[in-house]
Design a protein around this motif. Structure first.
Motif, PDB file in Angstrom:
ATOM      1  N   PHE A  89     -91.121   4.098 -75.328  1.00  0.00           N
ATOM      2  CA  PHE A  89     -90.706   3.132 -76.348  1.00  0.00           C
ATOM      3  C   PHE A  89     -91.899   2.280 -76.751  1.00  0.00           C
ATOM      4  O   PHE A  89     -92.950   2.311 -76.118  1.00  0.00           O
ATOM      5  CB  PHE A  89     -89.582   2.242 -75.798  1.00  0.00           C
ATOM      6  CG  PHE A  89     -89.997   1.485 -74.558  1.00  0.00           C
ATOM      7  CD1 PHE A  89     -90.619   0.251 -74.648  1.00  0.00           C
ATOM      8  CD2 PHE A  89     -89.790   2.018 -73.298  1.00  0.00           C
ATOM      9  CE1 PHE A  89     -91.035  -0.424 -73.511  1.00  0.00           C
ATOM     10  CE2 PHE A  89     -90.189   1.342 -72.148  1.00  0.00           C
ATOM     11  CZ  PHE A  89     -90.811   0.115 -72.267  1.00  0.00           C
ATOM     12  N   GLN A  90     -91.714   1.516 -77.816  1.00  0.00           N
ATOM     13  CA  GLN A  90     -92.649   0.481 -78.219  1.00  0.00           C
ATOM     14  C   GLN A  90     -91.953  -0.831 -77.879  1.00  0.00           C
ATOM     15  O   GLN A  90     -90.760  -0.965 -78.124  1.00  0.00           O
ATOM     16  CB  GLN A  90     -92.946   0.524 -79.715  1.00  0.00           C
ATOM     17  CG  GLN A  90     -93.746   1.748 -80.157  1.00  0.00           C
ATOM     18  CD  GLN A  90     -92.972   3.045 -79.997  1.00  0.00           C
ATOM     19  OE1 GLN A  90     -93.357   3.858 -79.180  1.00  0.00           O
ATOM     20  NE2 GLN A  90     -91.894   3.241 -80.731  1.00  0.00           N
ATOM     21  N   GLY A  91     -92.665  -1.780 -77.327  1.00  0.00           N
ATOM     22  CA  GLY A  91     -91.983  -2.964 -76.838  1.00  0.00           C
ATOM     23  C   GLY A  91     -92.580  -4.283 -77.249  1.00  0.00           C
ATOM     24  O   GLY A  91     -93.685  -4.371 -77.776  1.00  0.00           O
ATOM     25  N   VAL A  92     -91.787  -5.314 -76.968  1.00  0.00           N
ATOM     26  CA  VAL A  92     -92.225  -6.699 -77.047  1.00  0.00           C
ATOM     27  C   VAL A  92     -92.087  -7.228 -75.626  1.00  0.00           C
ATOM     28  O   VAL A  92     -91.037  -7.063 -74.998  1.00  0.00           O
ATOM     29  CB  VAL A  92     -91.365  -7.520 -78.027  1.00  0.00           C
ATOM     30  CG1 VAL A  92     -91.809  -8.980 -78.035  1.00  0.00           C
ATOM     31  CG2 VAL A  92     -91.436  -6.926 -79.429  1.00  0.00           C
ATOM     32  N   PHE A  93     -93.158  -7.826 -75.117  1.00  0.00           N
ATOM     33  CA  PHE A  93     -93.220  -8.207 -73.711  1.00  0.00           C
ATOM     34  C   PHE A  93     -93.552  -9.686 -73.537  1.00  0.00           C
ATOM     35  O   PHE A  93     -94.121 -10.319 -74.431  1.00  0.00           O
ATOM     36  CB  PHE A  93     -94.311  -7.399 -72.995  1.00  0.00           C
ATOM     37  CG  PHE A  93     -94.037  -5.933 -72.902  1.00  0.00           C
ATOM     38  CD1 PHE A  93     -93.361  -5.411 -71.807  1.00  0.00           C
ATOM     39  CD2 PHE A  93     -94.459  -5.072 -73.897  1.00  0.00           C
ATOM     40  CE1 PHE A  93     -93.111  -4.051 -71.713  1.00  0.00           C
ATOM     41  CE2 PHE A  93     -94.208  -3.709 -73.814  1.00  0.00           C
ATOM     42  CZ  PHE A  93     -93.536  -3.204 -72.716  1.00  0.00           C
ATOM     43  N   LEU A  94     -93.247 -10.155 -72.344  1.00  0.00           N
ATOM     44  CA  LEU A  94     -93.608 -11.496 -71.913  1.00  0.00           C
ATOM     45  C   LEU A  94     -94.322 -11.372 -70.573  1.00  0.00           C
ATOM     46  O   LEU A  94     -93.805 -10.748 -69.643  1.00  0.00           O
ATOM     47  CB  LEU A  94     -92.348 -12.356 -71.747  1.00  0.00           C
ATOM     48  CG  LEU A  94     -92.515 -13.702 -71.055  1.00  0.00           C
ATOM     49  CD1 LEU A  94     -93.410 -14.634 -71.851  1.00  0.00           C
ATOM     50  CD2 LEU A  94     -91.152 -14.341 -70.826  1.00  0.00           C
ATOM     51  N   LEU A  95     -95.510 -11.940 -70.480  1.00  0.00           N
ATOM     52  CA  LEU A  95     -96.232 -12.052 -69.217  1.00  0.00           C
ATOM     53  C   LEU A  95     -96.185 -13.526 -68.834  1.00  0.00           C
ATOM     54  O   LEU A  95     -96.773 -14.373 -69.517  1.00  0.00           O
ATOM     55  CB  LEU A  95     -97.683 -11.588 -69.355  1.00  0.00           C
ATOM     56  CG  LEU A  95     -98.588 -11.836 -68.139  1.00  0.00           C
ATOM     57  CD1 LEU A  95     -98.097 -11.085 -66.912  1.00  0.00           C
ATOM     58  CD2 LEU A  95    -100.028 -11.484 -68.463  1.00  0.00           C
ATOM     59  N   THR A  96     -95.461 -13.840 -67.772  1.00  0.00           N
ATOM     60  CA  THR A  96     -95.341 -15.235 -67.361  1.00  0.00           C
ATOM     61  C   THR A  96     -96.609 -15.694 -66.645  1.00  0.00           C
ATOM     62  O   THR A  96     -97.390 -14.868 -66.157  1.00  0.00           O
ATOM     63  CB  THR A  96     -94.133 -15.442 -66.419  1.00  0.00           C
ATOM     64  OG1 THR A  96     -94.405 -14.783 -65.176  1.00  0.00           O
ATOM     65  CG2 THR A  96     -92.845 -14.911 -67.039  1.00  0.00           C
ATOM     66  N   ARG A  97     -96.786 -16.984 -66.580  1.00  0.00           N
ATOM     67  CA  ARG A  97     -97.946 -17.526 -65.856  1.00  0.00           C
ATOM     68  C   ARG A  97     -97.923 -17.103 -64.400  1.00  0.00           C
ATOM     69  O   ARG A  97     -98.966 -16.983 -63.768  1.00  0.00           O
ATOM     70  CB  ARG A  97     -97.937 -19.055 -65.927  1.00  0.00           C
ATOM     71  CG  ARG A  97     -98.605 -19.566 -67.170  1.00  0.00           C
ATOM     72  CD  ARG A  97     -98.712 -21.055 -67.187  1.00  0.00           C
ATOM     73  NE  ARG A  97     -99.347 -21.587 -65.986  1.00  0.00           N
ATOM     74  CZ  ARG A  97     -99.445 -22.861 -65.712  1.00  0.00           C
ATOM     75  NH1 ARG A  97     -98.943 -23.743 -66.526  1.00  0.00           N
ATOM     76  NH2 ARG A  97    -100.037 -23.261 -64.622  1.00  0.00           N
ATOM     77  N   ALA A  98     -96.742 -16.832 -63.879  1.00  0.00           N
ATOM     78  CA  ALA A  98     -96.609 -16.398 -62.482  1.00  0.00           C
ATOM     79  C   ALA A  98     -96.970 -14.924 -62.312  1.00  0.00           C
ATOM     80  O   ALA A  98     -96.985 -14.412 -61.195  1.00  0.00           O
ATOM     81  CB  ALA A  98     -95.185 -16.645 -61.996  1.00  0.00           C
ATOM     82  N   GLY A  99     -97.259 -14.210 -63.426  1.00  0.00           N
ATOM     83  CA  GLY A  99     -97.667 -12.813 -63.344  1.00  0.00           C
ATOM     84  C   GLY A  99     -96.547 -11.809 -63.500  1.00  0.00           C
ATOM     85  O   GLY A  99     -96.768 -10.614 -63.359  1.00  0.00           O
ATOM     86  N   GLU A 100     -95.346 -12.251 -63.799  1.00  0.00           N
ATOM     87  CA  GLU A 100     -94.220 -11.346 -63.986  1.00  0.00           C
ATOM     88  C   GLU A 100     -94.219 -10.801 -65.416  1.00  0.00           C
ATOM     89  O   GLU A 100     -94.404 -11.549 -66.373  1.00  0.00           O
ATOM     90  CB  GLU A 100     -92.911 -12.092 -63.722  1.00  0.00           C
ATOM     91  CG  GLU A 100     -91.696 -11.211 -63.746  1.00  0.00           C
ATOM     92  CD  GLU A 100     -90.397 -11.969 -63.458  1.00  0.00           C
ATOM     93  OE1 GLU A 100     -89.347 -11.323 -63.498  1.00  0.00           O
ATOM     94  OE2 GLU A 100     -90.442 -13.194 -63.215  1.00  0.00           O
ATOM     95  N   VAL A 101     -94.023  -9.490 -65.549  1.00  0.00           N
ATOM     96  CA  VAL A 101     -93.969  -8.848 -66.866  1.00  0.00           C
ATOM     97  C   VAL A 101     -92.513  -8.537 -67.187  1.00  0.00           C
ATOM     98  O   VAL A 101     -91.830  -7.875 -66.412  1.00  0.00           O
ATOM     99  CB  VAL A 101     -94.784  -7.535 -66.896  1.00  0.00           C
ATOM    100  CG1 VAL A 101     -94.769  -6.933 -68.290  1.00  0.00           C
ATOM    101  CG2 VAL A 101     -96.202  -7.775 -66.433  1.00  0.00           C
ATOM    102  N   LYS A 102     -92.064  -9.018 -68.339  1.00  0.00           N
ATOM    103  CA  LYS A 102     -90.676  -8.808 -68.756  1.00  0.00           C
ATOM    104  C   LYS A 102     -90.654  -8.099 -70.100  1.00  0.00           C
ATOM    105  O   LYS A 102     -91.352  -8.510 -71.028  1.00  0.00           O
ATOM    106  CB  LYS A 102     -89.948 -10.145 -68.890  1.00  0.00           C
ATOM    107  CG  LYS A 102     -89.871 -10.932 -67.605  1.00  0.00           C
ATOM    108  CD  LYS A 102     -89.175 -12.265 -67.823  1.00  0.00           C
ATOM    109  CE  LYS A 102     -89.115 -13.073 -66.533  1.00  0.00           C
ATOM    110  NZ  LYS A 102     -88.375 -14.334 -66.722  1.00  0.00           N
ATOM    111  N   LEU A 103     -89.864  -7.045 -70.188  1.00  0.00           N
ATOM    112  CA  LEU A 103     -89.632  -6.380 -71.470  1.00  0.00           C
ATOM    113  C   LEU A 103     -88.585  -7.194 -72.211  1.00  0.00           C
ATOM    114  O   LEU A 103     -87.473  -7.363 -71.727  1.00  0.00           O
ATOM    115  CB  LEU A 103     -89.137  -4.952 -71.247  1.00  0.00           C
ATOM    116  CG  LEU A 103     -88.713  -4.189 -72.499  1.00  0.00           C
ATOM    117  CD1 LEU A 103     -89.884  -3.987 -73.452  1.00  0.00           C
ATOM    118  CD2 LEU A 103     -88.090  -2.851 -72.111  1.00  0.00           C
TER     119      LEU A 103
END
Length: 174
Positions: free
Chosen positions: A111-125
């Motif tokens: 897939f092509q995605g939109v992601f969030l990388l939190t300051r804590a290092g967690e990657v969320k789709l």
């Protein structure tokens, strides 16, 4: 650019540091500054988000990988990004940096995605429902995340941003 020197190339290569010439769009796309004023690059060709480092002993650019994988699979080609006030990084990952785009054999994500990388290092789709996610921005109050979709279905998607940085209530307009 400077008054004394005029226009000069700042960085080459900017998005692909491999030795083999390749097609596609290998250069960097989104460029932004982090909260410490360091240059962050969405490197299409290297399929990662990196930070430009400075080395007094080496005139060549030094890149520090911030993120290059989601659940063990390489990104397609991170394209655009924005930080929120907390330092969380939102970014899009279309196939534009892959030589054969959607049909590239090196494409690891389905897939092509939109992601969030939190300051804590967690990657969320945040979503995998946008065919060609491109530009990305937060509203000034950071309550709405905007994602531009390019390609044949050009539109702007808007999402409400939740307290944890994730999104809900998608709506789109052409």
């Amino acid at each position: 650019w400077s008054e004394t020197g005029g226009l000069e190339e700042f960085l080459h290569p900017s998005g692909y540091t491999g030795k083999t010439l390749r097609g596609g769009e290998p250069g960097s796309n989104g460029l932004l500054l982090d909260h410490f004023g360091r240059l962050v690059l969405c490197q299409h060709g290297d399929r990662r988000i990196a930070r430009l480092g400075i080395s007094l002993n080496n005139p060549r650019p030094v890149y520090e990988t911030i993120l290059d994988k989601y659940k063990g699979k390489r990104f397609n080609s991170p394209n655009d990004a924005c930080f929120n006030k907390n330092g969380d990084l939102y970014f899009t990952d279309p196939p534009y940096g892959l030589e054969k785009r959607l049909k590239d054999p090196k494409k690891e994500l389905s897939f092509q995605g939109v992601f969030l990388l939190t300051r804590a290092g967690e990657v969320k789709l945040l979503t995998d429902k946008i065919a060609f996610p491109n530009g990305i921005a937060l509203s000034p109050d950071e309550k709405i995340l905007y994602v531009a979709e390019s390609g044949p279905n050009t539109k702007i998607h808007a999402f409400n941003v939740q307290a944890d940085g994730t999104n809900e209530n998608e709506r789109a307009t052409r």
